[in-house]
Each structure stands twice: as C-alpha cells, then as structure tokens.
Design a protein around this motif. Structure first.
Motif, mmCIF file in Angstrom:
data_model
loop_
_atom_site.group_PDB
_atom_site.id
_atom_site.type_symbol
_atom_site.label_atom_id
_atom_site.label_comp_id
_atom_site.label_asym_id
_atom_site.label_seq_id
_atom_site.Cartn_x
_atom_site.Cartn_y
_atom_site.Cartn_z
ATOM 1 N N GLU A 167 -35.423 10.525 14.613
ATOM 2 C CA GLU A 167 -36.260 11.536 15.263
ATOM 3 C C GLU A 167 -35.742 12.935 14.948
ATOM 4 O OE1 GLU A 167 -37.564 12.936 19.800
ATOM 5 O OE2 GLU A 167 -36.203 11.232 19.485
ATOM 6 N N ILE A 168 -36.659 13.822 14.611
ATOM 7 C CA ILE A 168 -36.309 15.219 14.356
ATOM 8 C C ILE A 168 -36.522 16.000 15.651
ATOM 9 C CG2 ILE A 168 -36.870 17.297 13.027
ATOM 10 C CD1 ILE A 168 -37.824 15.404 10.769
ATOM 11 N N HIS A 169 -35.459 16.525 16.204
ATOM 12 C CA HIS A 169 -35.547 17.229 17.488
ATOM 13 C C HIS A 169 -36.161 18.617 17.293
ATOM 14 C CE1 HIS A 169 -33.309 13.950 19.102
ATOM 15 N NE2 HIS A 169 -32.199 14.245 18.455
ATOM 16 N N TYR A 174 -26.885 15.174 14.991
ATOM 17 C CA TYR A 174 -26.745 15.735 16.341
ATOM 18 C C TYR A 174 -27.603 14.935 17.329
ATOM 19 C CZ TYR A 174 -24.789 20.159 14.418
ATOM 20 O OH TYR A 174 -24.038 21.117 13.794
ATOM 21 N N SER A 175 -27.045 14.684 18.487
ATOM 22 C CA SER A 175 -27.797 14.024 19.552
ATOM 23 C C SER A 175 -28.744 15.015 20.220
ATOM 24 C CB SER A 175 -26.840 13.453 20.596
ATOM 25 O OG SER A 175 -26.188 14.514 21.294
ATOM 26 N N ALA A 176 -29.728 14.485 20.951
ATOM 27 C CA ALA A 176 -30.650 15.339 21.693
ATOM 28 C C ALA A 176 -29.892 16.183 22.710
ATOM 29 C CB ALA A 176 -31.709 14.491 22.383
ATOM 30 N N GLU A 177 -28.861 15.610 23.341
ATOM 31 C CA GLU A 177 -28.087 16.356 24.332
ATOM 32 C C GLU A 177 -27.388 17.557 23.700
ATOM 33 O OE1 GLU A 177 -24.259 15.874 27.366
ATOM 34 O OE2 GLU A 177 -24.893 14.176 26.136
ATOM 35 N N VAL A 178 -26.773 17.351 22.537
ATOM 36 C CA VAL A 178 -26.102 18.456 21.846
ATOM 37 C C VAL A 178 -27.118 19.536 21.467
ATOM 38 C CG1 VAL A 178 -24.981 19.091 19.670
ATOM 39 C CG2 VAL A 178 -24.112 17.166 21.005
ATOM 40 N N CYS A 179 -28.267 19.123 20.953
ATOM 41 C CA CYS A 179 -29.295 20.103 20.563
ATOM 42 C C CYS A 179 -29.755 20.930 21.755
ATOM 43 C CB CYS A 179 -30.484 19.384 19.934
ATOM 44 S SG CYS A 179 -30.135 18.623 18.330
ATOM 45 N N ARG A 180 -29.974 20.283 22.866
ATOM 46 C CA ARG A 180 -30.425 21.015 24.062
ATOM 47 C C ARG A 180 -29.339 21.959 24.574
ATOM 48 N NH1 ARG A 180 -35.278 20.003 26.121
ATOM 49 N NH2 ARG A 180 -36.376 18.046 25.612
#
Length: 423
Positions: free
Chosen positions: A231-233, A194-200
């Motif tokens: 990187e682990i978000h 998952y990308s940072a954008e998807v996680c947010r």
C-alpha cells in the motif's frame, strides 16, 4: 555487530584457509562490478516498444500537439497514471523530465535563494542549515545537501522506518532543521518500507521550523520483487489533515521502469507548493519533454499497465536477489560475521559486516577485480561510524557473473573478519 559476536579463536584458526581462497580468487583476474543499482540489458529491453511511440499520433488527450512548446505541468495523460498510483488527484501531480533528483536539487536550490512558501527568509540567510538523514540511506541524496553546505544529522533506521522518537525530539527543538530525506518504500539500501504509523507521525509532528520539508522520494513504490504491491500511504492528504499541507515534497519516476536515462519524473505536493515550483520552473525553461510523456502514457495505458511492467522486472530481478541471499547464507551464516537484509522490493541488499572491516572488505574485493560501492557510501559525508555497512547491487550483472562476484565478496568478508580476529 561487535567482534565478540562470533567465536574469535575459531575464526582466527581459519585465517590461513580464507587467505588461500582469496589468493585463488585473485588469480582469476576478474573484472566484475556490483557498484550501482542499474537495470540490466534484459530489463531495458522490456521497454523497447517505447522507441516507436508516440507515433503516429502526437496529440495528447487534451488536444495539444506534444511536439511543441508549453505546458509546464506536463500532460494529463501521464500525470493521471501516476496520480492513480499515488492515490492523489491529478491536480496534485506534475510530470517533468527524466530525473526526480533534478527536481529535488531544484527545490533545495530555490529554497536557498528564495525560501519556500512557508519561509520567513531565504535559506541562504539562515545562520546555519541542518537536515535529517536516516542511515543507511541514499548517497545521492546526501550529496545534494552536502553540495549546499547543509549540516547532516544521522538518524537510525528501524524495521518500520526512521526512529521517530529521535526525529520528533530533534525537529521540535531546533528551528535550523529544515528538512529530512526519505525513501519510504523499499528504502535504499535497506529495503525498509515505512509503516503507516511512522508516516503519520512524520506529517503530524511539531517542528520548530515553520518551513520544514519532508523530501519524500518514492522512487521504488512499485519496484516489487514479488507479485504483491504494498500500500502506498497518501502522506500528502495526511499532512493536510494534520494542518501541515505544505510539508511533503513527493517524487517518483519511471527511471528504472522503462529507460533509466530517458524516463519521466513526477513531483507531487500541495497546490501552493506546486504553484511555487512552477513560478520558478517557468523561468528556467519552456516546458518538459511532452513527446516522451505521451510515449510513456501510451506504453503503460493505465496504472495496471505500470504494475504489469514491474512484474516483468520482478521476474528478472528476483532470481538474482535469491542467488545473492543464498550465497551469503551458505558462505557466512556458520561464522556469524555478517548480517544482511532480505528485501521484497527495491534494488539493493544491505550487508553489515564485522565492525571496523567494511573498508577492508571493499579493498580486498577491488584487489580481486570485484568493484563494490565504497564503504560508508550510505552515510552522510561517507562516514560510517562503525565501518560496517556495504551496499550490494545485484541488478546489472548477468547471473553467472553475479554468482562469481558474490562468492568472491563472501571470501573477502571472511578474510577481513579473520584478520581482525587474529589482530
């Protein structure tokens, strides 16, 4: 992939050739297995030093004798290592027994009986329950929600995670959608991270259900096939910043890092969620296996010790993944009858064959003595609407067996596609 994505006439012309190759394959009387993502014996040997630990000292850093009862949270020695890996305060991480799936099952079971901390009533009093399931996904996740009679809604997976336009629309409109399965890093079986954008977007989105939960199964967060660790978000912190502090139930384990059936599992979440979990867990039992937890803490030493262990695993696994990809490319690329993932971590390769032929491929492989995960297994209720998806698990067999098995699988894919092209 539609049947017209390749030259139907050319493929049909090769049918007799593929059929002959398949008969030769069957004559070998093979007995090979690519069904589950189990560590190989070589990988399990990497943790043999655990068998002598934690002797001779059985006292944790806080001074407790780990051979005795108590401490539902688990010992700080191992919690601190996983908190470091997850970029969380140790207070947000519990250490439990071997399986994170057990924790996930418990959380849903207890929500059914009691609700969670944001529920208006127990989930079993709701008129209907629904759950979002990114596909392809993890079959054991889907089995849990199926077990509780929860309606599962398929959500497409993109290269950076689930299709968030679909997810946001669904959860905003329907208060009966109570949760969503997620394997956010090296996802099972696609290998997607998952990308940072998807996680947010997941932690910030508006949900009609106030007690909606993200089941965040970070089982593969350190399972790289290279020397690099992504990187682990920190979705727990992001959720709190977004005003949804209790949304994330996060999990991890050492199950494919040390001994698959004798590891340590972790549950990370908000303080309110952890307190609620411990209120139930304290009735169910008198604490986890702290001897095993201390053994693992001594074995790893710190977070870098975990990463070093995973580099050993990568050294064993990466050549097997490379071999599978090499065979798929050399045998199938010229015919355009399949697509496959090229993961940089995790335990699986996702294979999509010609629509309507996955079940036939698995059947042909079985008759030839090659066991594959059942077609549709990566979908809720095992219902792949396109009958195209097959999950490949390269980890367990020795290299020579893996090579034979994958060459056989390629033959089955070609024959099934030629049969359809000829129909």
């Amino acid at each position: 992939m539609a049947v017209d994505s390749f030259d139907v006439h050319e493929l049909a012309a090769h049918k007799d050739e593929f059929a002959k190759a398949y008969e030769e394959l069957k004559s070998r009387n093979l007995s090979l297995n690519l069904t589950r993502g189990k560590p190989s014996s070589e990988q399990l040997d990497f943790a043999n030093a655990l068998l002598g630990l934690p002797a001779p000292d059985y006292v944790s850093a806080s001074g407790e004798d780990v051979r005795n009862y108590g401490n539902d949270k688990g010992i700080t020695d191992i919690r601190a290592i996983w908190a470091d890996l997850m970029d969380l305060p140790v207070e947000n991480v519990l250490a439990q027994d071997a399986s994170s799936l057990n924790i996930q099952f418990d959380l849903i079971s207890w929500a059914m009986q009691f609700g969670n901390v944001d529920s208006e009533r127990p989930w079993n009093q709701e008129p209907v329950l629904k759950w979002l399931c990114p596909v392809p996904g993890y079959d054991r996740h889907f089995a849990i929600t199926q077990h509780f009679g929860i309606e599962m809604i398929q959500v497409p997976m993109n290269e950076d995670g689930p299709d968030m336009d679909v997810v946001e629309k669904l959860v905003a409109a329907d208060p009966q959608i109570k949760g969503m399965w997620n394997v956010p890093m090296f996802s099972n079986p696609t290998g997607v991270t998952y990308s940072a954008e998807v996680c947010r977007r997941l932690v910030q989105m508006e949900t009609a259900a106030p007690d909606f939960r993200l089941m965040w199964d970070n089982a593969y967060m350190v399972h790289t096939l290279t020397d690099e660790f992504p990187e682990i978000h920190n979705v727990i912190a992001w959720a709190e910043e977004a005003g949804n502090p209790n949304r994330v139930w996060a999990f991890g384990s050492t199950s494919k890092i040390t001994f698959a059936g004798a590891g340590v599992a972790f549950y990370a979440s908000s303080k309110e969620n952890l307190d609620n979990y411990l209120a139930h867990a304290g009735i169910r039992g008198i604490g986890p296996n702290k001897v095993n937890q201390l053994a693992h803490a001594k074995f790893f030493g710190d977070a870098e010790g975990v990463r070093e262990q995973m580099r050993r695993h990568a050294g064993s696994l990466a050549p097997k993944f490379d071999k599978v990809l090499q065979i798929l490319d050399s045998r199938l690329s010229a015919y355009g009858v399949a697509e496959w993932s090229k993961p940089t971590g995790g335990y699986f390769i996702n294979l999509d064959v010609v629509d309507g032929t996955a079940r036939r491929v698995v059947e042909l492989a079985k008759e030839a003595g090659i066991a594959l995960t059942g077609s549709g297994s990566s979908f809720p209720l095992k219902q792949d609407p396109n009958d195209r998806n097959i999950r490949l698990a390269p980890s367990l067999p020795p290299m020579e067996e893996l090579e034979v098995a994958m060459d056989g699988v390629a033959t089955c894919v070609l024959l099934a596609a030629a049969e359809k092209a000829s129909a």
